[in-house]
Design an enzyme around this catalytic site. Sequence first.
Site, PDB file in Angstrom:
ATOM      1  N   GLU A  59     -10.089   6.089 -44.623  1.00 26.45           N
ATOM      2  CA  GLU A  59     -10.200   5.619 -43.241  1.00 26.45           C
ATOM      3  C   GLU A  59     -11.500   6.037 -42.567  1.00 26.45           C
ATOM      4  O   GLU A  59     -11.989   5.366 -41.655  1.00 26.45           O
ATOM      5  CB  GLU A  59      -9.002   6.091 -42.408  1.00 26.45           C
ATOM      6  CG  GLU A  59      -7.676   5.440 -42.790  1.00 26.45           C
ATOM      7  CD  GLU A  59      -6.936   6.164 -43.895  1.00 26.45           C
ATOM      8  OE1 GLU A  59      -7.532   7.043 -44.553  1.00 26.45           O
ATOM      9  OE2 GLU A  59      -5.745   5.856 -44.119  1.00 26.45           O
ATOM     10  N   PHE A 121       7.748  12.291 -38.944  1.00 27.68           N
ATOM     11  CA  PHE A 121       6.919  12.081 -40.142  1.00 27.68           C
ATOM     12  C   PHE A 121       5.621  11.360 -39.764  1.00 27.68           C
ATOM     13  O   PHE A 121       5.632  10.338 -39.101  1.00 27.68           O
ATOM     14  CB  PHE A 121       7.707  11.254 -41.173  1.00 27.68           C
ATOM     15  CG  PHE A 121       6.895  10.962 -42.411  1.00 27.68           C
ATOM     16  CD1 PHE A 121       6.469  11.989 -43.248  1.00 27.68           C
ATOM     17  CD2 PHE A 121       6.524   9.655 -42.718  1.00 27.68           C
ATOM     18  CE1 PHE A 121       5.704  11.717 -44.372  1.00 27.68           C
ATOM     19  CE2 PHE A 121       5.767   9.379 -43.848  1.00 27.68           C
ATOM     20  CZ  PHE A 121       5.355  10.414 -44.674  1.00 27.68           C
ATOM     21  N   GLN A 122       4.521  11.923 -40.175  1.00 25.79           N
ATOM     22  CA  GLN A 122       3.180  11.386 -39.913  1.00 25.79           C
ATOM     23  C   GLN A 122       2.879  11.258 -38.423  1.00 25.79           C
ATOM     24  O   GLN A 122       2.159  10.371 -37.987  1.00 25.79           O
ATOM     25  CB  GLN A 122       2.960  10.051 -40.636  1.00 25.79           C
ATOM     26  CG  GLN A 122       2.958  10.242 -42.151  1.00 25.79           C
ATOM     27  CD  GLN A 122       2.443   9.063 -42.931  1.00 25.79           C
ATOM     28  OE1 GLN A 122       2.592   7.920 -42.512  1.00 25.79           O
ATOM     29  NE2 GLN A 122       1.835   9.330 -44.075  1.00 25.79           N
ATOM     30  N   LYS A 171       5.004   2.336 -33.018  1.00 25.50           N
ATOM     31  CA  LYS A 171       5.567   1.332 -33.936  1.00 25.50           C
ATOM     32  C   LYS A 171       6.544   0.410 -33.202  1.00 25.50           C
ATOM     33  O   LYS A 171       6.535  -0.816 -33.415  1.00 25.50           O
ATOM     34  CB  LYS A 171       6.276   2.053 -35.085  1.00 25.50           C
ATOM     35  CG  LYS A 171       6.683   1.133 -36.213  1.00 25.50           C
ATOM     36  CD  LYS A 171       7.127   1.930 -37.431  1.00 25.50           C
ATOM     37  CE  LYS A 171       7.408   1.020 -38.605  1.00 25.50           C
ATOM     38  NZ  LYS A 171       7.772   1.778 -39.814  1.00 25.50           N
ATOM     39  N   MET A 483     -31.888  18.893 -48.121  1.00 28.16           N
ATOM     40  CA  MET A 483     -32.326  19.364 -46.816  1.00 28.16           C
ATOM     41  C   MET A 483     -31.914  20.815 -46.579  1.00 28.16           C
ATOM     42  O   MET A 483     -32.666  21.609 -46.019  1.00 28.16           O
ATOM     43  CB  MET A 483     -31.776  18.451 -45.705  1.00 28.16           C
ATOM     44  CG  MET A 483     -32.291  18.789 -44.328  1.00 28.16           C
ATOM     45  SD  MET A 483     -34.102  18.752 -44.251  1.00 28.16           S
ATOM     46  CE  MET A 483     -34.396  17.089 -43.685  1.00 28.16           C
TER      47      MET A 483
HETATM   48  C1  LIG Z   1     -20.619  15.778 -43.628  1.00 29.95           C
HETATM   49  C2  LIG Z   1     -21.788  16.698 -43.646  1.00 29.95           C
HETATM   50  N1  LIG Z   1     -21.671  17.917 -44.250  1.00 29.95           N
HETATM   51  C3  LIG Z   1     -22.734  18.756 -44.275  1.00 29.95           C
HETATM   52  C4  LIG Z   1     -23.923  18.407 -43.689  1.00 29.95           C
HETATM   53  C5  LIG Z   1     -25.113  19.376 -43.720  1.00 29.95           C
HETATM   54  N2  LIG Z   1     -26.225  18.779 -44.472  1.00 29.95           N
HETATM   55  C6  LIG Z   1     -27.270  18.165 -43.880  1.00 29.95           C
HETATM   56  S1  LIG Z   1     -28.355  17.514 -44.979  1.00 29.95           S
HETATM   57  C7  LIG Z   1     -27.468  18.093 -46.281  1.00 29.95           C
HETATM   58  C8  LIG Z   1     -27.906  17.875 -47.704  1.00 29.95           C
HETATM   59  C9  LIG Z   1     -27.869  16.437 -48.102  1.00 29.95           C
HETATM   60  O1  LIG Z   1     -27.992  16.368 -49.503  1.00 29.95           O
HETATM   61  P1  LIG Z   1     -28.235  14.987 -50.219  1.00 29.95           P
HETATM   62  O2  LIG Z   1     -27.225  13.998 -49.785  1.00 29.95           O
HETATM   63  O3  LIG Z   1     -28.347  15.206 -51.666  1.00 29.95           O
HETATM   64  O4  LIG Z   1     -29.622  14.509 -49.596  1.00 29.95           O
HETATM   65  P2  LIG Z   1     -31.077  15.204 -49.769  1.00 29.95           P
HETATM   66  O5  LIG Z   1     -31.256  16.135 -48.604  1.00 29.95           O
HETATM   67  O6  LIG Z   1     -31.081  15.921 -51.069  1.00 29.95           O
HETATM   68  O7  LIG Z   1     -32.019  14.050 -49.719  1.00 29.95           O
HETATM   69  C10 LIG Z   1     -26.329  18.784 -45.848  1.00 29.95           C
HETATM   70  C11 LIG Z   1     -25.354  19.444 -46.732  1.00 29.95           C
HETATM   71  C12 LIG Z   1     -23.973  17.159 -43.039  1.00 29.95           C
HETATM   72  N3  LIG Z   1     -25.059  16.749 -42.396  1.00 29.95           N
HETATM   73  N4  LIG Z   1     -22.909  16.315 -43.058  1.00 29.95           N
END
Ligand SMILES: Cc1ncc(C[n+]2csc(CCOP(=O)(O)OP(=O)(O)O)c2C)c(N)n1
Length: 587
Positions: A59, A121-122, A171, A483
Amino acid sequence: MAIDLPDRRGQTLTGAEILWDSLCREGVDLVFGYPGGAIMPAYDAMPNFPIRHVLVRHEQCAAHMADGYARASGRVGVAVATSGPGATNLVTGIATAMLDSIPIVCITGQVPSTLLGSDAFQEVDITGVTLPITKHNYLVTRAEDIAETIREAFYIARSGRPGPVRVDICKDAQQKSCVFEWPDAPVSLPGYRPAHPVVPSDIARAAELVNRSQRPVVLCGHGVIEAGATEILARLVELADLPVACTLLGLGAFPASHPRNLGRMGMHGEAWVNTAIQEADLLIAVGMRFDDRVTGRLATYARGARKIHIELDPAEVNKNVPVDVALVGDAATMLAELLPCVEQRSHADWVHRIDSLKGDAAVRDIQQLPDSGRLYAAHVIFDLWWATAGKALVVSDVGQHQMWEAQYYRHETPRSLITSGGLGTMGFALPAAIGAKLAKPEAEVWVVVGDGGFQMTNMELSTCAQDDVAVKIAVINNGYLGMVRQWQEFFYGRRYVATPIRSPDFVALAKAHGLEGFRVTDRAGVLPAIDAARKTPGTVVIDFRVEQEDAVYPMVPAGADLHDMIRRPKPEAGVSQSPIYETGEDP
Ligand SMILES: Cc1ncc(C[n+]2csc(CCOP(=O)(O)OP(=O)(O)O)c2C)c(N)n1
Ligand SMILES: [Mg+2]
């Protein structure tokens, strides 16, 4: 935009039928959803209405698809889920839309009204859960209230500063019958006034600041796109000779190739753009909200500049940055009011000064990345821009690749870049791209996603296959949560805790879904793979194995002065020789 359907007003209908009829009347012909017990009466009635349903695999992705649909088209996107876990799964998607002011309506089933509050439930109090992340929220317990609630929900989602609205329908309200009514009069809600009157004296004060300024910079944000103010902004820029800096979500609002487009501001903006902002004597902020990622340290932000803020939401005015004049209203209206009061100007000296600020940035661009056969993410994005002549609709995820996309793919038109800015939601790109492609079937839609983010929502490849949605996916596979790894490199002594990430074989994964997949490991392979993906019908995954420890430059460390940027080391020093910095907040 009402869809052609029989007029059922005055007839006795079930709440479920009223729901779909109301959605059709709001112009909806496509919803993204996932069924379950509390929403089953609604699903049972759906086939009798001219509405396409796309079955998602989670979702969260229904909300992202509705969001991508809305960002691509400017219309309201719709997501549907059941109560409890279905509804809570929507939460990240709703918050993503909220932070970026995207109009979506999320419809959730709820337990029968007689069971509310009994931990049935739910049963989850999803109104309580989503209250802070929605523009508005409804719990409907009677069939009689469904039509009016849907009317209001769409009105609130799309008017004023757009945002997500959630409608919870018990519902029994879906099952019971009543006479269907749909008033002709437009919605009017006491206490909600999305339109703001123009204040002529404020327009005059703003125009005077523009006319007197020697070093102006326009800060162009997402509100320019939402208001359809691209052309009027260009007219103002050309009349008063104004350099323009864009936010991440403002990319495309002003053509990248326009001679007055400086580029992007902020944490990973261009160094000369940030310096120009710091040296400006006037900032004209249009449809942007001075987010901390674009201002850096507020105490030192554009201290010598007067500030005009054109902003739809009065709550954003003077929130982060105090301004001299606020024009509260949509960007198109306010710029149209301002334009006749602005004098023709030339700022040749200022433009020359900004040009000189570029300094050696030109020698740090893509051509200077080592071309030793190793593949850099920037190569991929640059070649993608080149191959698609800058005309693709790109949906980027969150991370380093998102920043490189913003740097190397030059966006000329509004709504040609879709990305999660405010919430920074990993996993957003693939589902949002599916929504965008269904909104604009004629568009060439590319996903730019990291190996981390792709693993959050790549089950939606199955939706692409089942619903025949063709998006092209460039996985920037660096083997890291890049990042976060970069912040560890700069600010945490290169301790790479929990950032190396293993991936499945993405080519095999694509094939497991009956889709095509390619792998590219060197620069020479990039263009042929892009070409093959474009020629292959349906969704295609390209696994680009890029340099693992590259960093995004330049960078303003969180909370640092905007002009205090970490620059890419000279090419001969090598990309992994970046200096270590002491402080930093979490990405
Ligand atoms: C849902 C979520 N969890 C954690 C983060 C923290 N976060 C920001 S950038 C990143 C790394 C992203 O890795 P990747 O998708 O491999 O992209 P890259 O930076 O390697 O290009 C993380 C963990 C986030 N922005 N969103
Ligand atoms: Mg990665």
